[in-house]
Design a protein around this motif. Structure first.
Motif, PDB file in Angstrom:
ATOM      1  N   SER A 138      17.030  28.828  15.117  1.00 39.25           N
ATOM      2  CA  SER A 138      17.748  29.720  16.024  1.00 39.25           C
ATOM      3  C   SER A 138      16.892  30.174  17.199  1.00 39.25           C
ATOM      4  O   SER A 138      17.382  30.867  18.086  1.00 39.25           O
TER       5      SER A 138
ATOM      6  N   VAL B 214      15.869  28.183  19.442  1.00 43.42           N
ATOM      7  CA  VAL B 214      16.153  27.247  20.543  1.00 43.42           C
ATOM      8  C   VAL B 214      17.078  27.913  21.556  1.00 43.42           C
ATOM      9  O   VAL B 214      18.032  28.587  21.196  1.00 43.42           O
ATOM     10  N   THR B 215      16.751  27.743  22.812  1.00 38.84           N
ATOM     11  CA  THR B 215      17.570  28.280  23.899  1.00 38.84           C
ATOM     12  C   THR B 215      17.953  27.130  24.836  1.00 38.84           C
ATOM     13  O   THR B 215      17.409  26.029  24.752  1.00 38.84           O
ATOM     14  N   SER B 216      18.865  27.455  25.726  1.00 38.32           N
ATOM     15  CA  SER B 216      19.236  26.515  26.777  1.00 38.32           C
ATOM     16  C   SER B 216      17.982  26.102  27.563  1.00 38.32           C
ATOM     17  O   SER B 216      17.779  24.934  27.886  1.00 38.32           O
TER      18      SER B 216
ATOM     19  N   HIS C  76      15.950  23.355  25.861  1.00 36.95           N
ATOM     20  CA  HIS C  76      16.510  22.010  26.082  1.00 36.95           C
ATOM     21  C   HIS C  76      16.249  21.560  27.524  1.00 36.95           C
ATOM     22  O   HIS C  76      16.029  20.381  27.782  1.00 36.95           O
TER      23      HIS C  76
ATOM     24  N   HIS D 159      19.310  15.989  26.626  1.00 37.96           N
ATOM     25  CA  HIS D 159      18.761  17.350  26.552  1.00 37.96           C
ATOM     26  C   HIS D 159      19.390  18.230  27.635  1.00 37.96           C
ATOM     27  O   HIS D 159      19.621  19.422  27.422  1.00 37.96           O
TER      28      HIS D 159
ATOM     29  N   ALA E 176      22.706  19.260  26.325  1.00 36.20           N
ATOM     30  CA  ALA E 176      22.502  20.275  25.278  1.00 36.20           C
ATOM     31  C   ALA E 176      22.185  21.629  25.908  1.00 36.20           C
ATOM     32  O   ALA E 176      22.671  22.669  25.448  1.00 36.20           O
ATOM     33  N   ALA E 177      21.379  21.620  26.960  1.00 36.94           N
ATOM     34  CA  ALA E 177      21.047  22.875  27.661  1.00 36.94           C
ATOM     35  C   ALA E 177      22.324  23.510  28.202  1.00 36.94           C
ATOM     36  O   ALA E 177      22.541  24.718  28.045  1.00 36.94           O
ATOM     37  N   GLU E 178      23.183  22.705  28.813  1.00 35.33           N
ATOM     38  CA  GLU E 178      24.428  23.243  29.375  1.00 35.33           C
ATOM     39  C   GLU E 178      25.337  23.781  28.265  1.00 35.33           C
ATOM     40  O   GLU E 178      25.956  24.836  28.412  1.00 35.33           O
TER      41      GLU E 178
ATOM     42  N   MET F  12      24.499  25.015  25.401  1.00 34.34           N
ATOM     43  CA  MET F  12      23.976  26.300  24.906  1.00 34.34           C
ATOM     44  C   MET F  12      24.187  27.389  25.942  1.00 34.34           C
ATOM     45  O   MET F  12      24.416  28.553  25.602  1.00 34.34           O
ATOM     46  N   GLU F  13      24.116  27.023  27.203  1.00 31.24           N
ATOM     47  CA  GLU F  13      24.390  27.979  28.285  1.00 31.24           C
ATOM     48  C   GLU F  13      25.816  28.528  28.147  1.00 31.24           C
ATOM     49  O   GLU F  13      26.062  29.721  28.335  1.00 31.24           O
TER      50      GLU F  13
ATOM     51  N   ASN G 244      23.089  26.469  18.370  1.00 32.75           N
ATOM     52  CA  ASN G 244      22.492  25.272  17.769  1.00 32.75           C
ATOM     53  C   ASN G 244      22.247  25.428  16.275  1.00 32.75           C
ATOM     54  O   ASN G 244      22.514  24.530  15.488  1.00 32.75           O
ATOM     55  N   ASN G 245      21.737  26.604  15.878  1.00 35.28           N
ATOM     56  CA  ASN G 245      21.386  26.786  14.471  1.00 35.28           C
ATOM     57  C   ASN G 245      22.634  26.917  13.592  1.00 35.28           C
ATOM     58  O   ASN G 245      22.665  26.453  12.458  1.00 35.28           O
TER      59      ASN G 245
END
Lengths: 319, 319
Positions: free
Chosen positions: A167, A169-171, A174, B174, B177-179, B181-182, B187-188
């Motif tokens: 948990s 991990v952030t944007s 990545h 990646h 994935a960043a977008e 999470m944004e 993720n977790n």
């Protein structure tokens, strides 16, 4: 943090000999962050050194291409010492004297327990890895990333985020990973170097422990163990049992897990983990141990089977 | 690919009833890609359906909130059918008739083996996951991502990249994935839903197989097995042995690995994997099996111990 990174930048630019001190028993973050910063400092024309008190672990040798040294007793003092992925002299005990001989001391770390005892203490618990902080520092230093630096930072991030699954991990993480791969970091190469180097005896030890998993309390609790005899027969060390409790905790439906390691005939080390809610620290305290709500442990002076019965009774009280 | 995505966009905009057909025994990519596209189509005001021929797997129920249906025998035909994460009617055998009743057929997939037999075939082997293609399609459709869509795509990517560790991961992945999470993807949470739902019998089966690992040829080859009796005793299915060979292949130093599953007293299914170099397809072909250089298999009509001896002899010829 930005201000402190700028202060460390200034200290770096003002120094020539810069020594990096990853913690003892260095993990992927400690090694990856150290190697990345070491290479960046070399690019800046500095004279960096990574100082260890043991050989690099086998699965991080692909990063440490003879970049580290262990002659901490005889090496001359540095202009700047930086503790990497730790902020506590007890985590570099043999190297403490050399560390504090430096004109300036600093710390780059993300552990909440680190101490603000350095000239420049950069302790950022919200960072997923110290490698993330090294990335920010390298950007601030305006050193261009190359494949080797990128793979070192990628290693730090990969290992401290459990392959991008924790948990933390952030944007942003990545986004950094995307940039590192853009530069040429090979994600699968790093993964194979770090993780596909488990010796067979370790795989077997984990399997034997997994086979011992027993569910109780309607499958909400799991308990497993490792006997001293198994370690002896496999030639394994106590440290090889790290992570075994996670196998039990991750079984479908399990809320609370316990792992018992037989240290001696009547000496059992107990570890406990919680998936969501529940507080195992209270059990640990009752038996003279410690930890926090979600992960705690203690030692029992009992035979294994009696210890198991006791732990099972205690665990259900936390449900 | 861009042109084909545009063609599929046009077909979607021209349709009302749009049915999605993930492959049988759907994995995280098939389910994640289907749910993401289903939700995006609903946002566009379409009438999408996910058609399955079995219940959603337990570990993907968090995505499929009653979005799928199994009444493929009685449902009226669609304006547009899309095969998801597969491009072969044999991978949706019971639903084949309904699929081809649609006015327009399409396929969104990344498997090299898929067939160009649809009105619109989008088959992109370089994509890490079909979820990546769905992401591109949703962008093209100008549907705004929300948490639910983002977590479905994240699931697709996470599972088909082995938690971002396989060599199919790119900088672009990646970045996606960043977008995601944004937008709010956790993720977790996705990781725990997908992977921390392994029933105990599966953990034990893997452990028993791991304990059977035997190294030979100076540790360069590994062989392991599962006996039919173990499956029976644990109440496990043949499919539960998926991935066991990877445990053997990932042992330090192993270049070639074989896994033998006892189907019956004298019937052994052999799987083989290569870490770097070596060609196991030639062994498979010699015994009437198939596959490719790095992963191949065949069946032997021999008792387990004889099959093991034969496979060991053959494997060393590939070193």
């Amino acid at each position: 943090m930005k201000e402190k990174i700028k202060a460390l930048k200034k200290a770096i630019l003002d120094s020539e000999k810069i020594y990096l001190f990853p913690h003892v028993n260095p993990d992927g973050d400690a090694m990856g962050a150290s190697v990345a910063l070491y290479l960046a400092l070399r690019k800046l024309g500095k004279k960096p050194e990574i100082i260890l008190e043991e050989n690099s672990p086998a699965n991080f040798k692909f990063l440490d291409k003879d970049y580290s040294r262990m002659d901490y007793d005889s090496i001359e003092s540095a202009d700047l010492s930086i503790a990497i992925d730790n902020g506590d002299p007890n985590r570099f005990p043999e190297r403490k004297e050399l560390f504090f001989k430096a004109a300036v001391t600093a710390c780059l770390d993300h552990h909440r327990t680190s101490k603000d005892i350095f000239d420049i203490s950069i302790i950022v618990p919200s960072a997923a890895a110290t490698g993330e902080l090294v990335y920010e520092l390298i950007k601030e230093l305006e050193v261009e990333l190359d494949v080797e630096i990128a793979e070192a930072i990628y290693t730090a991030i990969l290992t401290d985020t459990g392959c991008f699954c924790y948990s933390n991990v952030t944007s942003h993480i990545h986004g950094i990973a995307a940039e590192l791969m853009e530069v040429g970091a090979r994600n699968n190469y790093v993964y194979r170097m770090v993780y596909e180097t488990q010796p067979l005896y370790k795989v077997k030890l984990r399997s034997m422990a997994a086979e011992s998993i027993e569910l109780f309390a309607d499958g909400k609790c799991a308990i497993c163990h490792v006997k001293k005899r198994w370690l002896d027969e496999l030639g394994a060390q106590k440290g090889d049992t790290d992570g075994i409790i996670e196998i039990a905790r991750s079984v479908a439906g399990v809320k609370l897990a316990a792992f018992l390691r037989e240290e001696d005939d009547e000496q059992i080390k107990v570890s406990m983990r919680v998936s969501d809610e529940g507080n195992v620290a209270q059990i640990a305290e009752k038996y003279g141990g410690g930890g926090h709500k979600k992960a705690a442990g203690f030692t029992l002076m009992l035979p294994l089977n009696e210890a198991m019965e006791l732990v099972k009774k205690e665990l259900v009280t936390c449900l």
